[in-house]
Motif scaffolding. Structure first.
Motif, PDB file in Angstrom:
ATOM      1  N   ASP A   1      -5.282  -9.781  22.079  1.00 49.92           N
ATOM      2  CA  ASP A   1      -6.177 -11.281  21.812  1.00 49.92           C
ATOM      3  C   ASP A   1      -5.036 -12.511  21.586  1.00 49.92           C
ATOM      4  O   ASP A   1      -4.131 -12.144  21.055  1.00 49.92           O
ATOM      5  CB  ASP A   1      -7.171 -11.201  21.163  1.00 49.92           C
ATOM      6  CG  ASP A   1      -8.587 -12.265  21.927  1.00 49.92           C
ATOM      7  OD1 ASP A   1      -8.493 -13.392  22.708  1.00 49.92           O
ATOM      8  OD2 ASP A   1      -9.117 -12.601  21.528  1.00 49.92           O
TER       9      ASP A   1
ATOM     10  N   MET B   1      -6.722 -15.925  21.088  1.00 53.24           N
ATOM     11  CA  MET B   1      -7.489 -16.886  20.013  1.00 53.24           C
ATOM     12  C   MET B   1      -7.864 -15.776  19.327  1.00 53.24           C
ATOM     13  O   MET B   1      -8.734 -14.823  19.115  1.00 53.24           O
ATOM     14  CB  MET B   1      -7.869 -17.345  20.797  1.00 53.24           C
ATOM     15  CG  MET B   1      -7.136 -18.123  22.069  1.00 53.24           C
ATOM     16  SD  MET B   1      -8.895 -19.601  22.541  1.00 53.24           S
ATOM     17  CE  MET B   1      -9.498 -20.604  21.885  1.00 53.24           C
TER      18      MET B   1
ATOM     19  N   ASN C   1      -8.775 -13.909  27.166  1.00 52.61           N
ATOM     20  CA  ASN C   1      -9.950 -14.452  27.962  1.00 52.61           C
ATOM     21  C   ASN C   1      -9.415 -15.503  29.094  1.00 52.61           C
ATOM     22  O   ASN C   1      -9.578 -16.958  29.380  1.00 52.61           O
ATOM     23  CB  ASN C   1     -11.488 -14.876  27.862  1.00 52.61           C
ATOM     24  CG  ASN C   1     -11.797 -14.293  28.175  1.00 52.61           C
ATOM     25  OD1 ASN C   1     -12.262 -13.326  29.158  1.00 52.61           O
ATOM     26  ND2 ASN C   1     -13.149 -13.806  28.192  1.00 52.61           N
ATOM     27  N   LEU C   2      -7.799 -16.147  28.050  1.00 55.70           N
ATOM     28  CA  LEU C   2      -7.219 -17.401  28.243  1.00 55.70           C
ATOM     29  C   LEU C   2      -6.145 -17.273  29.106  1.00 55.70           C
ATOM     30  O   LEU C   2      -6.117 -16.083  29.421  1.00 55.70           O
ATOM     31  CB  LEU C   2      -5.979 -17.753  26.979  1.00 55.70           C
ATOM     32  CG  LEU C   2      -6.421 -18.588  25.872  1.00 55.70           C
ATOM     33  CD1 LEU C   2      -5.066 -18.902  25.028  1.00 55.70           C
ATOM     34  CD2 LEU C   2      -7.252 -19.099  26.093  1.00 55.70           C
TER      35      LEU C   2
END
Lengths: 643, 120
Positions: B52, B54, B83-84
């Protein structure tokens, strides 16, 4: 008494004085002439004294000596000015003289021979003679005259000396008197003149003194001149002028204080410098930011010079250079972002222009709050993006995995439906979040656009491929009409163009019930156009105008909006994306019941710098004749999200 | 059995991908922050690392950089799964040696698995 009258008086006095002086001079001259008169004419002697003396004393008798002496004494008594007397006979012998008298003699001295040319001359001419002699520094009139008896016989001659001492003394006194008079009069004249001129000049001198004090800045001065003459009026007018001046200056001062208070209360830092970079004004905010050491009520401008500020801004910004640049260019300069002591400042430098540039105003705007807000906003979307998407992804992922890996275990059709609904809702929610994020990024200008060269046909093909399943489910055709000749590559962001294509084609499918969708291409000089032609419901003219706006859908009433179909941001996002790429999206044509044609323009990749593409899309694109849409039933298009 | 290291701070997300890779026949090791992730990567030397971005303590991009600097594990295919979706992060990750950059919400889990399984 008016000044004019004073002047008149003065002039009269001066004329009078001059006349007096002239008179005095004339008088003196006449006095001087008196002596000459006495000398030359001496009527007194020749016409009165001489005949008398000749009559009384001319006949000398030896035997009557004592009688004669007394006659002489009597004559001398009567004429005290006669100091000497003698008688001389025709033989040039003195037979009597006054010096004998003192001796108290009874008879005369024997004749005494003398040798006097003047006496000889008189004996010869038998005419009286007169001259002036000087004895012991005193002047005498000497008279020598023959005595001729009644028988016309020359008997002897007499000589006497007439002292001029008394006359000269009298003359001297008169002259002295005149001199004293002259001096006294001159002194009086000068004094009076001084007094009169003083009357005139004193108020003027005073007025001058007051004027100098006022010029020196002391406006409390007043000319204390109460005369009723012109100077008095002048002083009155002068005082009036001073009063008015004081009022004006007070007013100016008042305005200055107001202005200063206004400037000081500004939250924006304010500095005014002259042409030599000396600070004329600096307000509280500017002191606080740039001159903290001088931020006290007692601080003067000397405590906060441009040099102080420069020291403070060392290594941050060269303010002086910018100010000089402002002077040279005579144009305002903005320094957008100066980071200074953890704060962000925006600095404006504006020249003060009259005939030339006389200075500059420097405004220092603390934009820290705005920067913090901006960052907070950016961070909000970034965090929201992550925080919203993560749980949504978990929901969708899990339902998706349930459907795949546990479909055999979910036998209950209602449970299966519920799981399906959760799944679909999560998909929609993700799409909405994505739309919101796209919108905010596009609006803030945070969306990044790649500058890549690619083939639009491939993008169109991929889009069609994605919708093949959906299309066939609705029994719609999805056609791509390949261009007659290979198209030039375009310049832009391939993924974003795809996003727009997906949105438009998706909409077209959504609102088309029969017929289908055709994608065509047209090549122009500087751009390539993609047409998406559907046979759907068509869009009314009114709705067409609103279509690309935020939260707009092709329905007029918000309550009848089909909220299940999306956010109302799809076409808005598409428009922003296309604009961001230097392209354009618009409705080429639409007819209710027949269908709609959307067009997407995108600049071709040419050797020009990419920056010109924006201009191209704004200036050069002319809507071409629209190829007639396939004669098929149309359906209205509605905005929707991209998924 | 192939080993996969999942570094993910969100517990629901972690559990979901754990299941996914377990069903796909992987031995799954989990870490919930970058520091733990680096430690476990060195310990177990997995066949695949999923990161991931973040995360607390050390973010995914930093962890990626550290993995790619470590001789013992730099060869392991590393996939960013986040999700960035900003270009900057994507570019950063790919230049630092990520094999793939997958945006979670754009793909169903099965699709994600399809995308990464061939890396091993």
């Amino acid at each position: 008494v008016s000044l004019k009258n004073k002047f008149s008086l003065l002039i009269v006095f001066i004329v009078f004085s001059i006349l007096l002086v002239v008179c005095s001079v004339l008088a003196y001259r006449s006095i001087s002439g008196l002596e000459t008169d006495l000398r030359e004419k001496d009527t007194l002697i020749s016409e009165n004294l001489l005949p008398k003396l000749l009559g009384d004393l001319g006949d000398y008798y030896t035997y009557q000596y004592q009688r004669y002496v007394s006659s002489v004494e009597k004559a001398l008594e009567e004429n005290p000015d006669i100091t000497y007397f003698r008688i001389i006979n025709a033989q040039n012998e003195v037979i009597f003289e006054t010096s004998e008298i003192k001796e108290g003699k009874t008879s005369g001295n024997p004749p005494k021979k003398i040798d006097d040319p003047k006496i000889k001359e008189v004996i010869q001419t038998k005419q009286p003679y007169q001259d002036i002699i000087v004895v012991d520094n005193e002047r005498y009139i000497r008279v020598i005259a023959p005595y001729i008896d009644n028988f016309d016989v020359f008997r002897n001659l007499i000589e006497f000396h007439f002292s001029l001492k008394a006359v000269e003394k009298a003359i001297g006194e008169i002259v002295l008197f005149f001199l004293i008079f002259l001096v006294a009069f001159t002194i009086i004249g000068l004094t009076v003149a001084a007094f009169f001129s003083g009357l005139i000049t004193k108020p003027l001198t005073e007025l001058t003194a007051v004027a100098s004090k006022i010029a020196g800045g002391d406006l409390s001065q007043k000319a204390n001149i109460l005369t009723s003459d012109e100077v008095g009026s002048l002083a009155g007018a002068f005082n009036q002028m001073v009063t008015t001046l004081k009022q004006k200056i007070d007013q100016l001062h008042y305005e200055h204080i107001k202005l200063e208070a206004s400037i000081n209360s500004l939250s924006v830092g304010f500095i005014m410098v002259d042409r030599n970079n000396n600070i004329m004004t600096i307000n509280h905010a500017a002191r606080q930011t740039l001159c903290a050491s001088a931020d006290s009520p007692l601080a003067t401008l000397k405590d906060c010079t441009l040099t102080h500020i420069e020291d403070e801004l060392q290594g941050v910004v060269n303010l002086r250079a910018f100010i000089n640049q402002c002077f040279e260019q005579k144009k305002a300069i903005t320094i957008r972002e100066v980071k200074f002591q953890n704060r962000y400042m925006k600095i404006f430098i504006t020249p003060i222009v009259t005939i030339g540039v006389i200075g500059a105003v420097i405004l220092i705007d603390d934009i820290t709050e705005a920067k913090v807000m901006e960052r907070a906003k950016e961070e909000f979307f970034s965090i929201a993006s992550h925080e919203l998407r993560t749980p949504l992804t978990a929901i969708r992922g899990n339902t998706s995995m349930i459907q795949q890996f546990y479909s055999d275990k979910i036998t209950d059709p209602e449970l299966k439906e519920m799981i399906g609904d959760i799944h679909e809702s999560s998909i929609r929610l993700i799409a909405i979040v994505n739309d919101f994020l796209d919108t905010s990024r596009l609006e803030m200008g945070k969306m990044e656009f790649k500058k890549e060269q690619f083939d639009v046909v491939k993008v169109a093909e991929n889009t069609i491929k994605e919708y093949m399943t959906t299309g066939s489910m609705k029994k719609l055709y999805l056609k791509l009409e390949p261009p007659a000749a290979p198209l030039s590559p375009v310049l832009g962001d391939q993924n974003k163009l795809k996003q727009v294509m997906v949105n438009i084609v998706g909409n077209a499918i959504k609102f088309t019930e029969t017929g289908g969708i055709t994608v065509k291409f047209a090549s122009y000089d500087k751009f390539i156009k993609i047409f998406i032609v559907d046979t759907g419901r068509g869009i009314s003219k009114e709705s067409q105008n609103l279509l690309f706006r935020k939260f707009q859908q092709a329905q007029d009433n918000i309550l009848t909006r089909d909220t299940t179909k999306g956010t109302g941001l799809g076409l808005y996002i598409s428009r922003l994306i296309m604009n961001g790429m230097g392209g354009q999206i618009k409705i080429e044509s639409s007819e209710l019941g027949k269908g709609t044609t959307f067009s997407i323009s995108i600049p071709v990749a040419i050797a020009e710098p990419p920056t010109t593409t924006t201009q191209t899309q704004q200036g050069a694109i002319v809507p071409p004749a629209v190829p007639p849409a396939a004669p098929q039933p149309a359906n209205p298009i509605k905005t929707s999200d991209t998924t | 059995m192939k080993k996969v290291l999942l570094v993910e701070d969100d517990e629901y997300m972690l559990r979901m991908y754990q299941k996914l890779f377990t069903y796909g026949g992987f031995a799954v090791t989990a870490a919930t922050d970058g520091v733990e992730g680096l430690k476990k990567a060195k310990e177990i030397k997995p066949d695949l690392i999923i990161l991931d971005v973040m995360m607390p303590k050390m973010n995914g991009l930093e962890l990626l950089a550290k993995i790619k600097k470590d001789k013992t594990i730099k060869h392991i295919p590393t996939v960013m799964l986040t999700n960035l979706s900003m270009e900057k992060e994507i570019d950063d990750a790919l230049t630092h040696g990520a094999s793939l950059y997958i945006i979670k919400n754009e793909h169903e889990p099965q699709k994600v698995f399809e995308m990464v399984k061939d890396l091993v």
